[in-house]
Design a protein around this motif. Sequence first.
Motif, PDB file in Angstrom:
ATOM      1  N   GLU A 196      85.321  59.336  33.786  1.00 30.53           N
ATOM      2  CA  GLU A 196      84.233  59.721  34.690  1.00 30.53           C
ATOM      3  C   GLU A 196      84.038  61.235  34.610  1.00 30.53           C
ATOM      4  O   GLU A 196      84.840  62.000  35.138  1.00 30.53           O
ATOM      5  CB  GLU A 196      84.555  59.302  36.125  1.00 30.53           C
ATOM      6  N   LEU A 256      81.899  62.763  40.938  1.00 28.18           N
ATOM      7  CA  LEU A 256      82.175  61.541  41.693  1.00 28.18           C
ATOM      8  C   LEU A 256      83.672  61.246  41.674  1.00 28.18           C
ATOM      9  O   LEU A 256      84.223  60.737  42.658  1.00 28.18           O
ATOM     10  CB  LEU A 256      81.402  60.359  41.086  1.00 28.18           C
ATOM     11  N   GLU A 316      85.857  60.743  45.115  1.00 24.74           N
ATOM     12  CA  GLU A 316      86.580  59.499  45.368  1.00 24.74           C
ATOM     13  C   GLU A 316      88.082  59.746  45.543  1.00 24.74           C
ATOM     14  O   GLU A 316      88.726  59.157  46.414  1.00 24.74           O
ATOM     15  CB  GLU A 316      86.350  58.522  44.211  1.00 24.74           C
ATOM     16  N   TYR A 325      94.357  52.362  48.560  1.00 26.38           N
ATOM     17  CA  TYR A 325      93.837  52.699  47.239  1.00 26.38           C
ATOM     18  C   TYR A 325      93.171  51.494  46.580  1.00 26.38           C
ATOM     19  O   TYR A 325      92.210  51.647  45.819  1.00 26.38           O
ATOM     20  CB  TYR A 325      94.957  53.244  46.353  1.00 26.38           C
ATOM     21  N   PHE A 327      89.602  51.264  47.301  1.00 25.46           N
ATOM     22  CA  PHE A 327      88.785  52.220  46.549  1.00 25.46           C
ATOM     23  C   PHE A 327      88.671  51.826  45.069  1.00 25.46           C
ATOM     24  O   PHE A 327      88.122  52.582  44.279  1.00 25.46           O
ATOM     25  CB  PHE A 327      89.376  53.622  46.675  1.00 25.46           C
ATOM     26  N   ALA A 369      89.969  58.908  49.023  1.00 23.15           N
ATOM     27  CA  ALA A 369      91.019  57.890  49.007  1.00 23.15           C
ATOM     28  C   ALA A 369      92.336  58.459  49.523  1.00 23.15           C
ATOM     29  O   ALA A 369      93.036  57.823  50.332  1.00 23.15           O
ATOM     30  CB  ALA A 369      91.200  57.338  47.591  1.00 23.15           C
ATOM     31  N   LYS A 412      90.351  53.362  36.852  1.00 24.84           N
ATOM     32  CA  LYS A 412      90.920  53.928  38.079  1.00 24.84           C
ATOM     33  C   LYS A 412      92.346  53.401  38.229  1.00 24.84           C
ATOM     34  O   LYS A 412      92.557  52.229  38.534  1.00 24.84           O
ATOM     35  CB  LYS A 412      90.061  53.569  39.292  1.00 24.84           C
TER      36      LYS A 412
END
Length: 419
Positions: free
Chosen positions: A145, A149, A153, A33, A36, A157, A114
């Motif tokens: 976000e 996307l 993601e 992770y 990412f 991930a 994130k």
Amino acid sequence: MALSKKPVTGMKDILPEEMQIRDYVIGVIKETYGKFGFTSIETPCVENIENLSNKQGGENEKLIFKILKRGEKLNLENAESEKDLVDGGLRYDLTVPLVRYYSNHANELPTPFKALQMGNVWRADRPQRGRYRQFMQCDIDILGEPSNLAEIELILATTTTLGRLGFKDFQIRINERRILKAMAAYSGFAEDSYDSVFITLDKMDKIGLDGVEAELLENGFGRECVEKYLSLFKGMEEADDSLSYLAQTLGDYLEEEVRVSLQEIMDSVGATKASDFELVFDPTLVRGMSYYTGTIFEIAMPQFGGSCGGGGRYDKMVGKFTGNDVPACGFSIGFERIILLLMESGFQVPAQPAKVAYLLEKGLPGEELCSVIAKAQKERSEGKQILVVRMNKNKKFQKEQLAKEGYTEFKEFYKNPLK
């Protein structure tokens, strides 16, 4: 009376063999992770009871371990309701704490943010295979976000991590809450009955199409609505492209951007995935949490026979804390079930440093003891894992137990060198 040596029902002690696997899996998760761009955070295990009981957690709100007020605030004699007794609870998932955390620290965090969060959660649930009352959750979330996307993601991930742990031939089932609502509206169900319809639909994999029909009729829904609803599923079974068929059939009930976004997610993940899995559109996927607003997904493992994780988009939840909605999407791995499957498959942690046990005879003189410890320190500096312990009377059994923990070499030290 003797104290109980067993853990509380639904909770478990973790033995060294399993702990070794858990530590390894946690390392793989954090490393993958991290690649990412996810950042580790931590939140308290106790949350305000109002946050946990805000009608966002679905059935989990019935499973809260509630905490009594403390000190002078706890007045058992004059309590008239639960509010007079309880002001906190153990978290039942990591999403509610994350949203509170983000709402409190948004000005200190990047956009999009994130987050990676791992920690124990508690649910007063009925224990069964792979389900406990205290268990580890592992979540990744992207806040801020708005585009798909985030979903792409999160899925990449998560599936990359599962692939690194040796899992393959699993499925990621994906759906959209707006599709579920569009199907219900098209069929003629009243909006305030959607949740009841979805609860029945969620049982499709257990009771089948006929069972769903029978339960909907039993719950008082009109036969015309039910038949129109089920015709959608029958049509998708016969269609080459179920998503396109559904969008075309629903017409104005479903915004075109919903279909386009979901198709983009599936195409992008399919073209760039790094592990062996199948991404499938599943119109029966519901997910129990009422806070989901858009895309939802779930991990289906054939070895387990059920869900091993899931998540989705929850764009309205931050607004419950701040008054301003923030786009948010998350994915949770079913950590305990993953560990269970690895244990049952005989998984061995790879590429470990050599594990050597130094067994010392009782009464080893101080000078010799110092020499043994010096040798252990030298081998540790060379990257080996050295355990220094006293030798038991039953040396054979002691070695057998240590071998189960991964020790492959044993060195014995006696006070009489000739022995």
